[in-house]
Design a protein around this motif. Structure first.
Motif, PDB file in Angstrom:
ATOM      1  N   UNK A 247      54.321  -1.281  35.973  1.00  0.00           N
ATOM      2  CA  UNK A 247      54.549   0.284  35.446  1.00  0.00           C
ATOM      3  C   UNK A 247      56.123   0.544  35.661  1.00  0.00           C
ATOM      4  N   UNK A 248      56.714  -0.150  36.797  1.00  0.00           N
ATOM      5  CA  UNK A 248      58.242   0.250  37.048  1.00  0.00           C
ATOM      6  C   UNK A 248      58.767  -0.541  35.895  1.00  0.00           C
ATOM      7  N   UNK A 249      58.667  -1.702  35.522  1.00  0.00           N
ATOM      8  CA  UNK A 249      59.456  -2.299  34.367  1.00  0.00           C
ATOM      9  C   UNK A 249      59.076  -1.295  33.060  1.00  0.00           C
ATOM     10  N   UNK A 250      57.795  -1.220  32.768  1.00  0.00           N
ATOM     11  CA  UNK A 250      57.389  -0.208  31.400  1.00  0.00           C
ATOM     12  C   UNK A 250      58.387   1.019  31.486  1.00  0.00           C
ATOM     13  N   UNK A 251      58.332   1.783  32.658  1.00  0.00           N
ATOM     14  CA  UNK A 251      59.067   3.023  32.891  1.00  0.00           C
ATOM     15  C   UNK A 251      60.499   3.037  32.749  1.00  0.00           C
ATOM     16  N   UNK A 252      61.140   1.912  33.420  1.00  0.00           N
ATOM     17  CA  UNK A 252      62.688   1.609  33.359  1.00  0.00           C
ATOM     18  C   UNK A 252      62.864   1.251  31.858  1.00  0.00           C
ATOM     19  N   UNK A 253      62.242   0.351  31.276  1.00  0.00           N
ATOM     20  CA  UNK A 253      62.600   0.174  29.905  1.00  0.00           C
ATOM     21  C   UNK A 253      62.532   1.348  28.993  1.00  0.00           C
ATOM     22  N   UNK A 254      61.470   2.149  29.208  1.00  0.00           N
ATOM     23  CA  UNK A 254      61.395   3.404  28.406  1.00  0.00           C
ATOM     24  C   UNK A 254      62.434   4.283  28.434  1.00  0.00           C
ATOM     25  N   UNK A 255      63.231   4.364  29.711  1.00  0.00           N
ATOM     26  CA  UNK A 255      64.262   5.175  29.871  1.00  0.00           C
ATOM     27  C   UNK A 255      65.280   4.622  28.919  1.00  0.00           C
ATOM     28  N   UNK A 256      65.535   3.310  29.169  1.00  0.00           N
ATOM     29  CA  UNK A 256      66.874   2.680  28.301  1.00  0.00           C
ATOM     30  C   UNK A 256      66.606   3.022  26.790  1.00  0.00           C
ATOM     31  N   UNK A 257      65.286   2.671  26.271  1.00  0.00           N
ATOM     32  CA  UNK A 257      65.033   3.066  25.041  1.00  0.00           C
ATOM     33  C   UNK A 257      65.221   4.697  24.644  1.00  0.00           C
ATOM     34  N   UNK A 258      64.966   5.515  25.738  1.00  0.00           N
ATOM     35  CA  UNK A 258      65.330   6.952  25.384  1.00  0.00           C
ATOM     36  C   UNK A 258      66.679   7.145  25.031  1.00  0.00           C
ATOM     37  N   UNK A 259      67.388   6.383  25.723  1.00  0.00           N
ATOM     38  CA  UNK A 259      69.024   6.541  25.634  1.00  0.00           C
ATOM     39  C   UNK A 259      69.224   6.002  24.259  1.00  0.00           C
ATOM     40  N   UNK A 260      68.655   5.261  23.742  1.00  0.00           N
ATOM     41  CA  UNK A 260      68.936   4.872  22.398  1.00  0.00           C
ATOM     42  C   UNK A 260      68.077   5.304  21.120  1.00  0.00           C
ATOM     43  N   UNK A 261      67.397   6.488  21.582  1.00  0.00           N
ATOM     44  CA  UNK A 261      66.780   7.214  20.608  1.00  0.00           C
ATOM     45  C   UNK A 261      65.045   7.247  20.773  1.00  0.00           C
ATOM     46  N   UNK A 262      64.674   6.482  21.629  1.00  0.00           N
ATOM     47  CA  UNK A 262      63.167   6.490  21.926  1.00  0.00           C
ATOM     48  C   UNK A 262      62.651   7.433  22.938  1.00  0.00           C
ATOM     49  N   UNK A 263      61.512   7.303  23.362  1.00  0.00           N
ATOM     50  CA  UNK A 263      60.747   8.258  24.048  1.00  0.00           C
ATOM     51  C   UNK A 263      60.396   7.734  25.705  1.00  0.00           C
ATOM     52  N   UNK A 264      60.450   8.603  26.413  1.00  0.00           N
ATOM     53  CA  UNK A 264      60.288   8.176  27.943  1.00  0.00           C
ATOM     54  C   UNK A 264      58.602   8.133  28.174  1.00  0.00           C
ATOM     55  N   UNK A 265      58.325   6.959  29.041  1.00  0.00           N
ATOM     56  CA  UNK A 265      57.114   6.472  29.243  1.00  0.00           C
ATOM     57  C   UNK A 265      56.997   7.199  30.708  1.00  0.00           C
ATOM     58  N   UNK A 266      56.772   8.465  30.651  1.00  0.00           N
ATOM     59  CA  UNK A 266      56.617   9.130  32.159  1.00  0.00           C
ATOM     60  C   UNK A 266      55.381   8.716  32.917  1.00  0.00           C
ATOM     61  N   UNK A 267      54.343   8.489  32.268  1.00  0.00           N
ATOM     62  CA  UNK A 267      52.992   8.129  32.892  1.00  0.00           C
ATOM     63  C   UNK A 267      53.306   6.878  33.779  1.00  0.00           C
ATOM     64  N   UNK A 268      53.983   5.962  33.247  1.00  0.00           N
ATOM     65  CA  UNK A 268      54.354   4.643  33.667  1.00  0.00           C
ATOM     66  C   UNK A 268      55.121   4.803  34.969  1.00  0.00           C
ATOM     67  N   UNK A 269      56.262   5.931  35.064  1.00  0.00           N
ATOM     68  CA  UNK A 269      57.095   6.101  36.064  1.00  0.00           C
ATOM     69  C   UNK A 269      56.539   6.775  37.057  1.00  0.00           C
TER      70      UNK A 269
END
Length: 851
Positions: A295-317
């Motif tokens: 879950x930590x890996x998924x959440x952190x990766x989603x944060x990086x994607x969000x900075x490039x225009x993606x969405x944050x996986x807050x559930x994983x965080x």
């Protein structure tokens, strides 16, 4: 008179399926804690049965029929069995046998005590086991305890003795585990050659009949870790994939998840966020800690994607925070809370973000630095801009020895704070520092785990700096920053390709130099770990020592790159130094779309054109091209995958695509032309195209089976002009795109970079030979040739219909008579104009790439 190419499959976008090998009536792979005793296969504590093809066999346990509940896995059938006794599998008149016995339990208490950190208790329990098989296992566990306590030499010696004794008794699984434990200890201490030898010794055991498939899966995983750590990402990705597939078939089940997550981390490092995220989404985890890490890996990766225009996986965080705070107490709780605070801050929930941040308590420097960054963001959001700037200035001093990625973050945030306060020059200084840190990181990455994608969120500092320079009326400086940012990721991939090609003494020299550098860097990091907590006066006193240590590390960095010197000499450049970007020649217009602007540079001036319509970014540059006879298009990361050369404003001009890595300082000596045609023997039109190209060029022809790996690689490295007509293959792996050859071989982008040299001119008449250059930093084969020294490469970005491919090849060979030099931009433009005027939309799929 035009040359006519008749037939079908001129480009051949799809490789033929290989012929199926002959299959045995029954092939059984067994995954278990394996031992071979008097020729009998014995599994302890259960086994995984895998039959790779056909229907499931009949199964008996102690002579009675048994249904083991087969399930489909990949191309075969898998069953998990636990009942002790003699098992027999039969199909097609062939049978396979194994015996299951209960797992020994005598040492389990000692292993559990070690896992929970109770080392004295573990040693006390081992004392009861002195002789026989359990005595060897006890010595093996004692060696691991020695390593835990820092007694490295004693621990490694103990593992080696245990491995040899286990092997002598036929306990293959235990022997393999001893070998990989030794390899892990050696690899994490940067003793790469010794780590490789430990794995080689285990490979000799599992590679002999009757084999040990589960042990082989473990070895694949640990070889992948080793290749990753020495910077050979091409091999690491391939081995992680093989380890994952092997573990899915024969276990251990946890290893498949480990391999998938490790591969995701490498892909993330390459900037290939979507692929990394897909791998993590496909990963299952058992137990609270495994779920928390995932879950930590998924959440952190989603944060990086969000900075490039993606969405944050807050559930994983939130899941990671909940698990680390509850059933899996772990030091990563602080990082998980920081990530959740960052997500809430992005969502505009400042009060909740501040509350989460208040709960973060951790003495580690990295956690403290991120806490300072988020606290500064909160202060800036609350209008306390000067407080944010002061905090970031102080953090920059206290974390001066932090890794470049963290210092990049601090510099980026400092620039934002200064810009918010109206200090434009101060903001530019901070963002220049951020860009310099990315250059430093790009230079270090091959020595610290491979290449890194610098697009996406890593491009923020370049976009901020370019915008600030444009606003300040400094377009030439802004253009230099934009071009450097665009080339950085491809430059890192070029180094990765060279590392992948190292063999023998050169690889040993690289790994030894790399180990020395990493050991010193780790010592420096450990020495600086508490700098952030020291008083200012003590920090000032340590500055001189830190600077001296950084100079020494730079020397070790140069020594490590010197191990690649033979390849670099062929490129005529010093290792670790970036190539100079080519300035526009007289009559040439350099067009660089970057972020929200298009730069148009000539030998005399640089113009900046704002992009009014993102769907038509070049619509307003026409006035700046009036005197141009050639356009060199160099696209920034946001625009690199777009077919900008089809813009109406460019249709009347020859257009080339600049890779922007700079030309070789020392040109390659002239050689002969060579033509490769239809290596797989299944493309009639490609064979005909090759014959006509060879006749036109007066060049030797390697066709069909003659186009073997050895013959083509020799021709590639000695020829001045390389013409290929056949299949093409683009791959998501940055270094695996390539040209299929005879015998199932393939000339790949990684091979080209490993050669360190390329023909001066190349025509790659195969599908997708120039497809790549995505924002994530994917490398096309055509770009690899330019990076290795080619001056002009023609390739395709997409699949091309057979009739269109034949029409283009005829037009290109006809146009080649226009100028003395072969396949020039003007000749390509003439050929593509013929296609366009004939109404053939495929003209837009061809590109010429240049340095």
């Amino acid at each position: 008179m035009a040359l006519l190419l008749l037939g079908v499959g001129a480009l051949g976008c799809d490789e033929p399926a290989p012929a199926s090998p002959a299959r045995a009536p029954l092939e059984l792979r067994v995954g278990c804690a394996l031992a071979w005793v008097d020729g009998e296969r014995i599994c302890e504590g259960g086994a995984i049965l895998f039959v790779p093809h056909g229907e499931p066999p009949a199964v008996e346990l102690e002579g009675a029929p048994r249904d083991p509940s087969w399930r489909r896995v990949r191309v075969g059938w898998r069953a998990d069995v636990e009942a002790p006794g003699r098992w027999v599998l039969r199909r097609g008149g062939v049978e396979a046998r194994l015996r299951l016995r209960p797992a020994p339990t005598e040492l389990e208490a000692a292993r559990a005590a070690r896992a929970e950190g109770r080392r004295e208790e573990a040693r006390a329990r081992l004392a009861a086991h002195q002789g026989g098989a359990e005595g060897i296992a006890a010595r093996s566990l004692a060696a691991r305890l020695d390593l835990d306590e820092g007694a490295v030499s004693r621990g490694l010696a103990g593992l080696e003795r245990a491995r040899a004794d286990h092997a002598d008794r036929g306990a293959l699984d235990r022997a393999v585990r001893d070998a990989v434990a030794a390899s892990w200890a050696l690899r994490t201490r940067w003793r790469f050659a010794e780590a490789r030898r430990a794995l080689d010794e285990a490979e000799a055991l599992v590679g002999q009949p009757p084999g040990h498939p589960q042990g082989a899966a473990r070895l694949l995983y640990h070889r992948a870790l080793l290749q990753r750590d020495v910077g050979d990402l091409r091999a690491a990705l391939r081995l992680f994939r093989r380890a994952e597939r092997a573990a899915e078939e024969v276990g251990p089940d946890a290893l498949a998840g480990w391999a998938r997550q490790a591969r995701a981390r490498v892909l993330h490092g390459l900037g290939r966020f979507a692929e990394a995220r897909a791998l993590l989404d496909a990963t299952d985890a058992e137990g609270p800690c495994e779920r928390a890490h995932l879950a930590a890996n998924r959440g952190w990766l989603s944060l990086l994607e969000a900075e490039a225009g993606g969405e944050v996986d807050e559930e994983a965080l939130r899941e990671a925070v909940s698990l680390y705070a509850g059933p899996c107490p772990h030091a990563e709780l602080a990082n998980a809370r920081l990530n959740l605070a960052l997500a809430r801050l992005r969502a505009g929930a400042e009060a909740e973000a501040a509350s989460i941040l208040d709960a973060v308590a951790d003495p580690r420097a990295e956690v403290a630095a991120w806490r300072a960054i988020l606290a500064a963001r909160l202060a800036r959001r609350g209008g306390e801009v000067e407080d944010a700037e002061r905090a970031l200035d102080e953090a920059g001093r206290r974390f001066a020895s932090a890794p470049p990625p963290l210092r990049w973050r601090l510099a980026l945030e400092l620039g934002e704070a200064r810009a918010a306060r109206g200090d434009a020059e101060g903001a530019r200084r901070a963002w220049r520092r951020a860009e310099a840190l990315l250059d430093e990181e790009a230079r270090r990455r091959p020595l610290e785990g491979g290449a890194l994608g610098f697009a996406g969120y890593r491009g923020r500092s370049a976009e901020r700096l370019v915008g600030a320079l444009v606003e300040a009326g400094r377009p030439r400086e802004a253009l230099r920053v934009a071009r450097r940012a665009g080339a950085r990721g491809l430059e890192a991939l070029r180094w990765s390709g060279r590392i992948a090609g190292l063999e023998g003494a050169r690889r040993r020299a690289w790994e030894a130099s790399l180990g020395r550098y990493l050991e010193e860097r780790a010592d420096a990091a450990a020495d600086a770990a508490q700098d952030w907590q020291r008083p200012a006066s003590e920090l000032e006193a340590r500055d001189a020592g830190r600077e001296a240590r950084e100079r020494a590390l730079s020397g070790l960095l140069e020594d490590a790159y010197a191990a690649l010197e033979p390849a670099n000499e062929r490129l005529g450049e010093r290792a670790g130094q970036r190539s100079g970007a080519r300035e526009p020649a007289p009559g040439e217009a350099l067009v660089v779309p970057f972020a929200s602007w298009v730069f148009v540079a000539t030998a005399e001036q640089v113009a900046v054109v704002p992009i009014a319509d993102p769907e038509r970014p070049l619509a307003d540059v026409g006035a700046h091209l009036a005197d141009a006879s050639l356009v060199r298009l160099v696209s920034g990361p946001r625009w690199r995958a777009r077919p900008l050369h089809v813009a109406p404003v460019l249709r009347d001009l020859p257009v080339v695509h600049g890779v922007d890595l700079g030309a070789p300082a020392r040109p390659r000596a002239a050689g002969e032309a060579v033509v490769i045609a239809d290596p797989r023997g299944d493309l009639v039109a490609a064979a005909l195209e090759g014959e006509q190209a060879a006749a036109h060029l007066g060049a030797p022809l390697l066709r069909g089976e003659a186009a073997s790996w050895d013959a083509v690689s020799r021709a590639f490295r000695s020829s001045d002009l390389f013409y290929y007509a056949g299949h093409g293959r683009a791959d998501d792996d940055p270094l695996r795109s390539g040209l299929p050859l005879a015998g199932g071989a393939r000339l790949e982008a990684g091979d080209v970079l490993a050669f360190g040299e390329a023909p001066r001119v190349a025509v790659l008449s195969g599908c997708e030979t120039a497809r790549g250059a995505s924002p994530s930093g994917r490398l096309s084969l055509a770009e690899a040739l330019v990076a290795a020294g080619a001056e002009r490469v023609i390739g395709t970005t997409e699949r091309v219909p057979d009739a269109s491919a034949a029409r283009f090849a005829a037009a290109l060979l006809e146009a080649d008579a226009l100028e003395p030099a072969p396949f020039t931009p003007r000749e390509l433009h003439a050929a593509l104009s013929q296609l366009r005027e004939a109404g053939d939309a495929s003209w837009s799929r061809y590109r010429m790439l240049v340095p």
